[in-house]
Scaffold this motif. Structure first.
Motif, PDB file in Angstrom:
ATOM      1  N   PHE A  79       0.842  -1.212   0.000  1.00 49.17           N
ATOM      2  CA  PHE A  79       0.000   0.000   0.000  1.00 49.17           C
ATOM      3  C   PHE A  79       0.871   1.255   0.000  1.00 49.17           C
ATOM      4  O   PHE A  79       0.651   2.205  -0.757  1.00 49.17           O
ATOM      5  CB  PHE A  79      -0.917  -0.041   1.239  1.00 49.17           C
ATOM      6  N   GLN A  80       1.911   1.234   0.839  1.00 51.77           N
ATOM      7  CA  GLN A  80       2.800   2.388   0.924  1.00 51.77           C
ATOM      8  C   GLN A  80       3.488   2.665  -0.406  1.00 51.77           C
ATOM      9  O   GLN A  80       3.597   3.806  -0.847  1.00 51.77           O
ATOM     10  CB  GLN A  80       3.864   2.131   2.005  1.00 51.77           C
ATOM     11  N   VAL A  81       3.951   1.583  -1.031  1.00 51.52           N
ATOM     12  CA  VAL A  81       4.655   1.758  -2.304  1.00 51.52           C
ATOM     13  C   VAL A  81       3.667   2.219  -3.373  1.00 51.52           C
ATOM     14  O   VAL A  81       3.934   3.164  -4.136  1.00 51.52           O
ATOM     15  CB  VAL A  81       5.351   0.430  -2.719  1.00 51.52           C
ATOM     16  N   ASP A  82       2.488   1.595  -3.393  1.00 53.84           N
ATOM     17  CA  ASP A  82       1.496   1.926  -4.416  1.00 53.84           C
ATOM     18  C   ASP A  82       1.062   3.396  -4.314  1.00 53.84           C
ATOM     19  O   ASP A  82       0.790   4.042  -5.319  1.00 53.84           O
ATOM     20  CB  ASP A  82       0.288   0.991  -4.247  1.00 53.84           C
ATOM     21  N   THR A  83       0.978   3.893  -3.103  1.00 53.84           N
ATOM     22  CA  THR A  83       0.536   5.284  -2.928  1.00 53.84           C
ATOM     23  C   THR A  83       1.736   6.242  -2.818  1.00 53.84           C
ATOM     24  O   THR A  83       1.571   7.403  -2.472  1.00 53.84           O
ATOM     25  CB  THR A  83      -0.360   5.411  -1.673  1.00 53.84           C
ATOM     26  N   LYS A  84       2.905   5.708  -3.085  1.00 51.24           N
ATOM     27  CA  LYS A  84       4.145   6.503  -3.162  1.00 51.24           C
ATOM     28  C   LYS A  84       4.462   7.257  -1.862  1.00 51.24           C
ATOM     29  O   LYS A  84       4.886   8.401  -1.864  1.00 51.24           O
ATOM     30  CB  LYS A  84       4.057   7.469  -4.352  1.00 51.24           C
ATOM     31  N   ARG A  85       4.193   6.577  -0.736  1.00 50.07           N
ATOM     32  CA  ARG A  85       4.434   7.232   0.556  1.00 50.07           C
ATOM     33  C   ARG A  85       5.596   6.649   1.334  1.00 50.07           C
ATOM     34  O   ARG A  85       5.956   7.182   2.371  1.00 50.07           O
ATOM     35  CB  ARG A  85       3.231   7.025   1.495  1.00 50.07           C
ATOM     36  N   LEU A  86       6.103   5.508   0.871  1.00 52.08           N
ATOM     37  CA  LEU A  86       6.991   4.754   1.752  1.00 52.08           C
ATOM     38  C   LEU A  86       8.195   5.557   2.250  1.00 52.08           C
ATOM     39  O   LEU A  86       8.507   5.545   3.441  1.00 52.08           O
ATOM     40  CB  LEU A  86       7.473   3.470   1.059  1.00 52.08           C
ATOM     41  N   TYR A  87       8.849   6.288   1.318  1.00 50.81           N
ATOM     42  CA  TYR A  87      10.052   7.018   1.751  1.00 50.81           C
ATOM     43  C   TYR A  87       9.707   8.023   2.852  1.00 50.81           C
ATOM     44  O   TYR A  87      10.422   8.187   3.823  1.00 50.81           O
ATOM     45  CB  TYR A  87      10.687   7.746   0.559  1.00 50.81           C
ATOM     46  N   LEU A  89       7.149   7.891   4.919  1.00 50.62           N
ATOM     47  CA  LEU A  89       6.820   7.187   6.173  1.00 50.62           C
ATOM     48  C   LEU A  89       8.113   6.878   6.934  1.00 50.62           C
ATOM     49  O   LEU A  89       8.203   7.060   8.148  1.00 50.62           O
ATOM     50  CB  LEU A  89       6.058   5.881   5.889  1.00 50.62           C
ATOM     51  N   LEU A  90       9.125   6.438   6.182  1.00 48.82           N
ATOM     52  CA  LEU A  90      10.394   6.098   6.840  1.00 48.82           C
ATOM     53  C   LEU A  90      11.017   7.336   7.478  1.00 48.82           C
ATOM     54  O   LEU A  90      11.601   7.264   8.559  1.00 48.82           O
ATOM     55  CB  LEU A  90      11.332   5.436   5.842  1.00 48.82           C
ATOM     56  N   VAL A  91      10.855   8.474   6.824  1.00 48.03           N
ATOM     57  CA  VAL A  91      11.413   9.704   7.400  1.00 48.03           C
ATOM     58  C   VAL A  91      10.703  10.054   8.717  1.00 48.03           C
ATOM     59  O   VAL A  91      11.328  10.533   9.654  1.00 48.03           O
ATOM     60  CB  VAL A  91      11.306  10.882   6.395  1.00 48.03           C
ATOM     61  N   THR A  92       9.408   9.738   8.807  1.00 41.21           N
ATOM     62  CA  THR A  92       8.701  10.060  10.063  1.00 41.21           C
ATOM     63  C   THR A  92       9.255   9.250  11.236  1.00 41.21           C
ATOM     64  O   THR A  92       9.075   9.626  12.390  1.00 41.21           O
ATOM     65  CB  THR A  92       7.183   9.759   9.996  1.00 41.21           C
ATOM     66  N   GLY A  93       9.848   8.108  10.939  1.00 45.60           N
ATOM     67  CA  GLY A  93      10.382   7.264  12.016  1.00 45.60           C
ATOM     68  C   GLY A  93       9.294   6.519  12.772  1.00 45.60           C
ATOM     69  O   GLY A  93       9.544   5.902  13.806  1.00 45.60           O
ATOM     70  N   ARG A  94       8.071   6.572  12.251  1.00 42.77           N
ATOM     71  CA  ARG A  94       6.976   5.923  12.974  1.00 42.77           C
ATOM     72  C   ARG A  94       7.004   4.407  12.819  1.00 42.77           C
ATOM     73  O   ARG A  94       7.289   3.905  11.736  1.00 42.77           O
ATOM     74  CB  ARG A  94       5.637   6.361  12.378  1.00 42.77           C
ATOM     75  N   SER A  95       6.653   3.712  13.904  1.00 41.53           N
ATOM     76  CA  SER A  95       6.383   2.276  13.768  1.00 41.53           C
ATOM     77  C   SER A  95       4.873   2.043  13.904  1.00 41.53           C
ATOM     78  O   SER A  95       4.347   1.029  13.481  1.00 41.53           O
ATOM     79  CB  SER A  95       7.146   1.466  14.814  1.00 41.53           C
ATOM     80  N   LYS A  96       4.206   3.016  14.517  1.00 42.70           N
ATOM     81  CA  LYS A  96       2.742   2.927  14.655  1.00 42.70           C
ATOM     82  C   LYS A  96       2.152   4.113  13.911  1.00 42.70           C
ATOM     83  O   LYS A  96       2.478   5.267  14.219  1.00 42.70           O
ATOM     84  CB  LYS A  96       2.350   2.965  16.134  1.00 42.70           C
ATOM     85  N   VAL A  97       1.327   3.842  12.945  1.00 43.93           N
ATOM     86  CA  VAL A  97       0.840   4.924  12.085  1.00 43.93           C
ATOM     87  C   VAL A  97      -0.482   5.473  12.641  1.00 43.93           C
ATOM     88  O   VAL A  97      -1.108   4.847  13.502  1.00 43.93           O
ATOM     89  CB  VAL A  97       0.663   4.429  10.631  1.00 43.93           C
ATOM     90  N   PRO A  98      -0.932   6.624  12.149  1.00 45.34           N
ATOM     91  CA  PRO A  98      -2.226   7.134  12.605  1.00 45.34           C
ATOM     92  C   PRO A  98      -3.351   6.158  12.239  1.00 45.34           C
ATOM     93  O   PRO A  98      -3.265   5.459  11.219  1.00 45.34           O
ATOM     94  CB  PRO A  98      -2.393   8.434  11.814  1.00 45.34           C
ATOM     95  N   ARG A  99      -4.389   6.131  13.069  1.00 47.91           N
ATOM     96  CA  ARG A  99      -5.515   5.219  12.784  1.00 47.91           C
ATOM     97  C   ARG A  99      -6.149   5.537  11.435  1.00 47.91           C
ATOM     98  O   ARG A  99      -6.620   4.664  10.745  1.00 47.91           O
ATOM     99  CB  ARG A  99      -6.567   5.321  13.889  1.00 47.91           C
TER     100      ARG A  99
END
Ligand SMILES: Cc1cc2nc3c(=O)[nH]c(=O)nc-3n(C[C@H](O)[C@H](O)[C@H](O)COP(=O)(O)OP(=O)(O)OC[C@H]3O[C@@H](n4cnc5c(N)ncnc54)[C@H](O)[C@@H]3O)c2cc1C
Length: 443
Positions: A79-87, A89-99
């Motif tokens: 999902f992250q890759v498909d919506t082009k968000r993965l990089y 997300l990694l910069v946020t450093g989050r392991s738990k994402v918003p609901r």
């Protein structure tokens, strides 16, 4: 739906995360016909409590499929890759994402699956001697097996029922209609995660801030969620195997003892809340924006000319606290109950303490043919413990069900690496497990 078989191999009722995970794990299975229905028009995840700042309580890799099949196309990373968000997300450093992001992920998975039907309510299930007949608002569905994933029901204390739903309601209803809390006296009942999220939300915006919040709980404090490293192993398949094998009379006591591993308040939220109260009370000089009443149980609610008068009984003696408020929000959790849907099969199910008995493959014990099964998702806390209502073992549970459905070990659902030694399953599990399940669950 491409082709409609006369009888589906599996009909699922409810499309929450549980059955969505099963839909994703079974979608690519050649020759397996499945359909899942939900009465909502579209996928939504607890919309009444989808507060803007709410965060997940589990790591994003504990998604619909990854823990049992990271190559499945419906993973969170896909999902992250498909919506082009993965990089990012990694910069946020989050392991738990918003609901909200978990909901978006589920909506993305829904869009990619072709065996889901929304806007269809299942009303009853019967057995016609050869297959299950699921009565829905859109006609009948025939099934060799069914899976009920209808979630838990909001629990409203007895004294809170039957009042004006604009003024007394469960957190599940909070955002379902516009509400105006500004300048009001609001009571929040319940000291778990939902109660904390609601109080934090109410205090968060000037435009909705009540004049006064009275937050009561029977807990001895606002206790944190314990997801420390060793405790977190309770949410591994091995502990679930172990728990299933324990004597029944010990299980409920253990669930109560381990409650804070799932029902405590996440530490970042407690920190946010504490800082917010500091700022409001001390920097803005608002006198006690929120009073917190510990060790008190809600006892009664009376409608009077002064407003809603609630009575709290102290745990250790002393005078009850009576307080008039305008609104009462019940953060009083959710309960496991026999799904109404199964009432038509009730006489054929093994029932213990009012609940159907769940076997190791998450199917119910019933007196019909063993090859036709009634699976349940998120309905086996008694048998499987604290992890059952949690997302941690979502993919694992769906994999156990898939294996049982296919009659072979499609997914590895056996032991994983653990730091703690769990005692091997007790005799009950060995005796109850049908032969094919010993293989399916890797035991
Ligand atoms: C606000 C909230 C936040 C949570 N956050 C987390 C978290 O961060 N981490 C975690 O591990 N757990 C969390 N949980 C616990 C748990 O993961 C969720 O409750 C999860 O949604 C359970 O999924 P489910 O599919 O079993 O049930 P649900 O999500 O409740 O889905 C059930 C579905 O069944 C449908 N349905 C019901 N009856 C019928 C019918 N008769 N016919 C057709 N459809 C029907 C409903 O419309 C619904 O879509 C949270 C729970 C809540 C309430």
């Amino acid at each position: 739906m491409s082709e409609m078989p006369e009888t589906f191999d599996l009909v699922g009722v409810g499309i929450g995360p549980s059955n969505l995970s099963l839909a994703a794990l079974t979608s690519g299975e050649p020759g397996l016909s499945t359909v899942f229905v939900d009465h909502k028009d579209r996928f939504e995840w607890h919309p009444g409590l989808m507060l803007p700042d709410a965060q997940m309580q589990v790591h994003f890799l504990k998604d619909l499929v990854t823990p049992v099949d990271p190559t499945n196309p419906f993973s969170f990373l896909a999902f992250q890759v498909d919506t082009k968000r993965l990089y990012r997300l990694l910069v946020t450093g989050r392991s738990k994402v918003p609901r909200r992001e978990f909901e978006q992920y589920c909506q993305w998975a829904v869009a990619g699956l072709d065996n889901l039907r929304f806007g269809v309510r299942a009303e009853n299930v019967e057995w016609d001697g050869g297959s299950f007949v699921v009565h829905t608002s859109d006609g009948l569905l025939q099934a060799r097996n069914i899976v009920v994933g209808t979630g838990l029901a909001p629990r409203l204390p007895h004294s809170m029922r039957g009042h004006d739903p604009e003024r007394v309601f469960h957190t599940d209803q909070l955002l379902r209609r516009p509400r105006d809390f500004a300048g009001k006296r609001v009571a929040v009942v319940g000291g778990g995660q939902s109660g904390a999220e609601v109080v934090n939300y109410l205090l968060g915006g000037e435009e909705r801030r009540p004049e006064q919040i009275l937050w009561g709980t029977r807990r001895t404090n606002l206790l944190p969620l314990d997801d420390s490293p060793f405790v977190d192993e309770l949410y591994l398949p091995d502990y679930s195997h172990h728990f299933y094998g324990l004597p029944e009379h010990e299980r409920e006591e253990i669930v109560q003892r381990l409650r804070l591993t799932s029902d405590g308040i996440s530490i970042p939220l407690l920190e946010d809340l504490y800082r917010r109260l500091y700022d409001l009370d001390l920097l803005e000089g608002r006198e006690r924006s929120c009073r917190i009443l510990l060790d008190h149980t809600l006892e009664d609610l009376e409608e009077t000319a002064e407003g809603l008068v609630i009575t709290w009984r102290p745990a250790r003696g002393g005078e009850p606290v009576r307080e008039a408020v305008d609104v009462v929000i019940c953060a009083t959790g959710y309960e496991h109950a026999m799904p109404d849907l199964l009432l038509g099969l009730k006489d054929r199910l093994a029932i213990s303490d009012g609940l159907p008995v769940v076997r190791p493959d998450f199917s119910l014990q019933w007196d019909g043919p063993a090859e036709h099964r009634i699976f349940v998702q998120n309905a086996a806390r008694r048998e499987y413990g604290v992890a059952d209502p949690n997302l941690s073992l979502l993919a694992w549970r769906s994999a156990v069900i898939t294996n049982s459905l296919l009659g072979r070990r499609r997914y590895d659902t056996g032991s994983v690496s653990t730091a703690l030694d769990w005692a091997p399953p007790g005799p009950q599990e060995a005796d109850d497990a049908p032969a094919e399940l010993a293989l399916n669950t890797g035991r």
